[in-house]
Design an enzyme around this catalytic site. Structure first.
Site, mmCIF file in Angstrom:
data_model
loop_
_atom_site.group_PDB
_atom_site.id
_atom_site.type_symbol
_atom_site.label_atom_id
_atom_site.label_comp_id
_atom_site.label_asym_id
_atom_site.label_seq_id
_atom_site.Cartn_x
_atom_site.Cartn_y
_atom_site.Cartn_z
ATOM 1 N N GLU A 260 7.202 0.712 12.178
ATOM 2 C CA GLU A 260 6.674 -0.544 12.707
ATOM 3 C C GLU A 260 7.015 -1.705 11.779
ATOM 4 O O GLU A 260 7.406 -2.786 12.229
ATOM 5 C CB GLU A 260 5.161 -0.439 12.895
ATOM 6 C CG GLU A 260 4.715 0.583 13.931
ATOM 7 C CD GLU A 260 5.207 0.271 15.322
ATOM 8 O OE1 GLU A 260 5.209 -0.917 15.715
ATOM 9 O OE2 GLU A 260 5.599 1.221 16.038
ATOM 10 N N GLU B 244 2.759 -8.748 6.029
ATOM 11 C CA GLU B 244 2.081 -8.671 7.325
ATOM 12 C C GLU B 244 0.697 -9.301 7.334
ATOM 13 O O GLU B 244 0.322 -9.964 8.291
ATOM 14 C CB GLU B 244 1.996 -7.208 7.772
ATOM 15 C CG GLU B 244 3.343 -6.639 8.172
ATOM 16 C CD GLU B 244 3.235 -5.267 8.804
ATOM 17 O OE1 GLU B 244 2.543 -5.140 9.814
ATOM 18 O OE2 GLU B 244 3.849 -4.337 8.276
ATOM 19 N N TYR C 63 0.350 3.545 0.163
ATOM 20 C CA TYR C 63 0.425 3.317 1.616
ATOM 21 C C TYR C 63 -0.216 4.476 2.368
ATOM 22 O O TYR C 63 0.023 5.651 2.067
ATOM 23 C CB TYR C 63 1.875 3.152 2.046
ATOM 24 C CG TYR C 63 2.017 2.619 3.445
ATOM 25 C CD1 TYR C 63 1.387 1.444 3.834
ATOM 26 C CD2 TYR C 63 2.792 3.292 4.382
ATOM 27 C CE1 TYR C 63 1.524 0.942 5.108
ATOM 28 C CE2 TYR C 63 2.939 2.796 5.673
ATOM 29 C CZ TYR C 63 2.299 1.632 6.029
ATOM 30 O OH TYR C 63 2.431 1.148 7.308
ATOM 31 N N ASP D 107 5.319 -3.609 6.105
ATOM 32 C CA ASP D 107 4.932 -2.246 5.738
ATOM 33 C C ASP D 107 6.114 -1.282 5.749
ATOM 34 O O ASP D 107 7.048 -1.435 6.558
ATOM 35 C CB ASP D 107 3.851 -1.735 6.693
ATOM 36 C CG ASP D 107 2.498 -2.379 6.428
ATOM 37 O OD1 ASP D 107 2.352 -3.010 5.367
ATOM 38 O OD2 ASP D 107 1.596 -2.245 7.271
ATOM 39 N N ASP E 120 7.238 1.446 7.050
ATOM 40 C CA ASP E 120 7.325 2.469 8.091
ATOM 41 C C ASP E 120 8.132 1.906 9.257
ATOM 42 O O ASP E 120 8.688 0.811 9.175
ATOM 43 C CB ASP E 120 5.928 2.923 8.552
ATOM 44 C CG ASP E 120 5.056 1.771 9.030
ATOM 45 O OD1 ASP E 120 5.585 0.647 9.231
ATOM 46 O OD2 ASP E 120 3.848 1.978 9.210
ATOM 47 N N HIS F 35 7.554 8.440 2.131
ATOM 48 C CA HIS F 35 6.624 7.838 1.186
ATOM 49 C C HIS F 35 5.807 8.928 0.496
ATOM 50 O O HIS F 35 5.738 10.068 0.946
ATOM 51 C CB HIS F 35 5.677 6.874 1.901
ATOM 52 C CG HIS F 35 6.377 5.918 2.804
ATOM 53 N ND1 HIS F 35 7.233 4.948 2.333
ATOM 54 C CD2 HIS F 35 6.379 5.792 4.147
ATOM 55 C CE1 HIS F 35 7.726 4.262 3.353
ATOM 56 N NE2 HIS F 35 7.226 4.766 4.462
ATOM 57 N N ARG G 229 -0.121 5.358 5.639
ATOM 58 C CA ARG G 229 0.501 5.981 6.810
ATOM 59 C C ARG G 229 1.689 6.813 6.329
ATOM 60 O O ARG G 229 2.788 6.305 6.149
ATOM 61 C CB ARG G 229 0.946 4.924 7.828
ATOM 62 C CG ARG G 229 -0.224 4.175 8.455
ATOM 63 C CD ARG G 229 0.222 3.225 9.551
ATOM 64 N NE ARG G 229 -0.903 2.520 10.124
ATOM 65 C CZ ARG G 229 -1.353 1.340 9.709
ATOM 66 N NH1 ARG G 229 -0.731 0.738 8.704
ATOM 67 N NH2 ARG G 229 -2.392 0.760 10.264
#
Length: 755
Positions: free
Chosen positions: A112, A35, A326, A108, A110, A372, A328
């Site tokens: 998104e 990203e 990570y 990433d 997740d 995670h 989030r």
């Protein structure tokens, strides 16, 4: 001497009199897409030159900005378009993908990130060689392991993100025009943001309605009869065996007089050990809360800095290295490898007494997705002081907070000794409590905020039950109850998490959005709703209270989790929301078509939202949406058109109210009812509509009649009041002389398409 990778060959390049070797890249290198540029740089260093690493810079496709982009008649099918500011990036990635032997999408880990991977897969159109990889930390070991174990794109996770995006679009595109109609243009509403704003508004209502209540406390200064120790303070806690509640000064004075005549003795002395257990490692919400309390960081700032620490910092080890996992996540789970490394560090650095017999295990909350690990340092032995010189001040403070919290989470509990003495006199009971730290435990690394360490209070002297004490002084004090405090970043995030509103990744953008929209403002660390925010909140609650509320929003989050787990379809989830929402919207609009009396709905077209008859195409009535617009049939006036004699009606247009002839298009007579010019004489109009007319001091250059202030797309101007019989005009001057030498003219108002 090192060998060149197989994917490179050498050519001779001659420039002037110099000949140097030029490397040319052969096609067929695997393409890795991440990203951010920072992550791309770090990953490229780990994988070497045999891989081509590109950054997509976030979402590459989304719903269109100029239309709804959702087919409501066909199961909410979205119409995705490539984001305009990503077109060059997408083209660059597509060109690289055409030559690639394999495509790895490493966005990433997740929802998104999964959705971005799915969109990239659709754009690149090479599914046979496209795989998804994910890593929880940007380290050489994690990246290599992920590349060795690619997987398919998780469609359930994609569907959950897609459902969230469609829900947010349906709310925004339908509620925002409603706000435009009722309040002002430019306003917007969101599914989660509106609930967050509601929480802040509700708290402000509580504060304003709060009525302080008076109450009193009474402390006493006691001294041992032998006089060998300093006096100590004790608080009145019970009268006749019941907790005290002293409501006024008169009662307080009466009690103090009675206390002055009593004899006091130690009723009992009690010592107990209090165990202080270490905290779980950070998840997104707790990191934001603690960073707010300890570092005074906003949620957005915390996540921005954490992103930098995650993607890679050059720490003098040959390039960038991810310092944390990570950021989030809502899981407190930690890998066995990380626990083992941490326990070894604790044993070596702090000693056996700080290491529990077995690892500390923490349980995630019910709503946690547990996809995670918790937020932790990628290398537990990398102490903050070791990397301090490579970090800026803000990065160092946040890394230090994450490191100390994680290391302390695997340490032994702390032990406090609490001494409590109760002193009795007649029907009154006083109590003194003093706490000292017997063993710091995990607090040696992660000090507890506002911890009483025994040094800030005078310790109690040796006391024994039945011992007499002298009461040297009584200290009555007046107090008033306080309203609930306004939300801070920490308390708002905690409330959102507890009530299941949003997810860890949404807290920071949610708070930023309501601030950017000027619905909420900051006063120090606290959030306060603006008058606009309270207006919007009231309007939404009046008509959409069953949707803009905590319970409904939390239920929708649970539904999205069910979509992600594969236990529910995303279309079903969206439909369950949209049907009641549509009913509320129709009730809120409360309008009928002026042609056929059918219900009116908000539609979205190429040029934005508009009202339209629900019987379309049988009925083609429609009207644009403007602030405070009335959508019933145009109001017929008593006046007749001065040009053709037909009836006049009052309408609403782009520039506000105006009078128009019903003979349109054969007769194009109109008259503005809006006054946007400077103050001038007011002249009531003839007929039912009262209008304010501003006249020029200068007469019409063609017929010498009065000139009336008018406006067009090009700006304001003076026009003859006898228009259309006379089309004389004068420029509207703004009272500023021309600055060019030799010219005594004035500037006039002009408008362009840009304003």
């Amino acid at each position: 001497m090192t060998e060149e990778p197989e994917d490179f060959d050498e050519e001779q390049e001659t420039t002037g009199s110099k000949t140097r070797k030029k490397r040319s890249v052969k096609s067929g290198r695997p393409l890795v897409i991440v990203e951010s540029k920072a992550k791309a740089k770090t990953v490229a260093r780990y994988l070497g030159r045999s891989y081509n690493v590109k950054a997509c810079l976030g979402h590459v496709r989304d719903l269109p900005k100029t239309s709804l982009g959702i087919d409501l008649e066909h199961d909410f099918k979205p119409n995705y378009v490539t984001n305009r500011d990503r077109r060059d990036i997408v083209q660059d990635i597509k060109d690289a993908a055409k030559k690639a032997s394999q495509i790895y999408i490493a966005t990433d880990p997740d929802r998104e990130g999964e959705a971005i991977a799915w969109h990239l897969d659709h754009i690149l159109k090479r599914p046979e060689i496209t795989k998804r990889v994910e890593f929880n930390e940007v380290t050489r070991r994690a990246v290599k392991a992920a590349m060795a174990s690619p997987r398919e794109i998780d469609q359930n996770k994609v569907d959950a993100q897609q459902a969230r995006r469609i829900l947010d679009r349906l709310v925004g595109y339908n509620l925002s025009p409603y706000l435009w109609r009722e309040l002002a243009s430019g306003l917007s509403a969101g599914r989660v943001q509106s609930v967050a704003a509601k929480l802040i508004c509700d708290r402000e209502d509580e504060i304003e309605k709060f009525v302080p209540e008076e109450y009193w406390t009474i402390d006493a200064m006691f001294r041992k009869t032998d006089g060998q120790f300093a006096p100590f303070q004790s608080s009145l806690v019970k009268i006749d065996g019941e907790p005290i509640k002293i409501e006024n000064g008169e009662t307080t004075e009466k009690i103090v007089r009675e206390l002055a005549s009593l004899i006091f003795k130690v009723d009992n002395v009690n010592t107990k050990t209090i165990t202080k257990r270490p905290y779980a490692p950070f998840i997104t919400s707790t990191l934001q809360q603690e960073a707010s309390k300890r570092l005074n960081y906003t949620a957005r700032k915390t996540m921005t800095i954490a992103q930098q620490l995650y993607e890679g910092i050059d720490v003098g080890e040959g390039g960038e290295e991810g310092l944390i996992t990570y950021m989030r996540t809502d899981s407190v789970r930690v890998s066995e490898e990380a626990v083992d490394l941490t326990r070894e560090l604790i044993r070596e650095k702090f000693g056996p007494k700080y290491l529990p017999d077995s690892p500390n295990i923490y349980k995630s909350k019910k709503r946690a997705q547990d996809a995670h690990e918790a937020i932790r340092p990628t290398v537990p032995s990398r102490a903050p002081e070791e990397v301090k010189r490579y970090l800026n001040d803000e990065q160092y403070k946040l890394y230090n907070l994450i490191w100390t919290r994680f290391i302390s989470s695997q340490m032994t509990p702390g032990q406090d000794e609490q001494l409590t003495a109760e002193i009795a006199g007649g029907r009154y009971l006083f109590r003194s409590t003093h706490t000292t730290i017997a063993f710091d435990g995990f607090r040696v690394v992660f000090p507890v905020r506002n911890q009483n360490n025994g040094n800030d209070l005078q310790p109690l002297p040796p006391l024994a039950a039945g011992e007499s004490l002298n009461a040297e002084e009584f200290l009555p004090e007046q107090h008033f109850t306080k309203p609930p405090p306004r939300f801070t970043t920490a308390s708002l995030v905690k409330t959102l998490e507890e009530q299941g509103i949003g997810r860890p990744s949404t807290y920071a953008p949610t708070i930023s959005t309501i601030i950017d929209r000027k619905y909420v403002t900051r006063e120090g660390q606290s959030f306060k709703p603006t008058p606009l925010g309270r207006q919007v909140n009231k309007l939404l609650l009046d008509k959409f209270s069953d949707i803009i509320n905590e319970g409904f929003t939390a239920t929708m989050e649970d539904n999205l989790d069910l979509v992600q787990s594969g236990d529910k379809g995303w279309v079903e989830s969206v439909r369950e929301f949209y049907i009641p929402f549509l009913e509320d919207l129709r009730t809120a609009l409360d309008m009928e078509c002026p042609k056929c009396q059918a219900p009116i709905a908000i539609r979205n077209g190429r040029y934005g939202a508009f009202f339209a008859c629900t019987r379309y195409p049988d009925c083609d009535w429609r009207a644009s949406i403007s602030p405070k617009q009335q959508t019933e049939a145009p109001e017929t006036l008593e006046d007749k058109c001065p040009k053709c004699g037909k009836e006049l009606v009052m309408k609403y247009g782009r520039y506000g109210k105006f009078v128009a002839c019903t003979g349109f298009p054969d007769c194009r007579y109109t008259q503005s009812l809006e006054n946007s010019g400077p103050a001038g004489p007011e002249t009531p109009g003839e007929g039912t509509a009262k209008r304010e007319v501003v006249y020029s001091e200068n007469p019409c250059p063609k017929c010498s009649s009065k000139m009336v202030l008018r406006r067009s797309r090009s700006g304001r101007f003076w026009g003859c009041e006898k228009y259309p019989d006379c089309d004389g005009i004068l420029a509207y001057t703004v009272g500023v002389k021309c600055i060019r030498e030799g010219c005594d003219g004035e500037f006039v108002e002009r408008r362009t398409r840009k304003g």
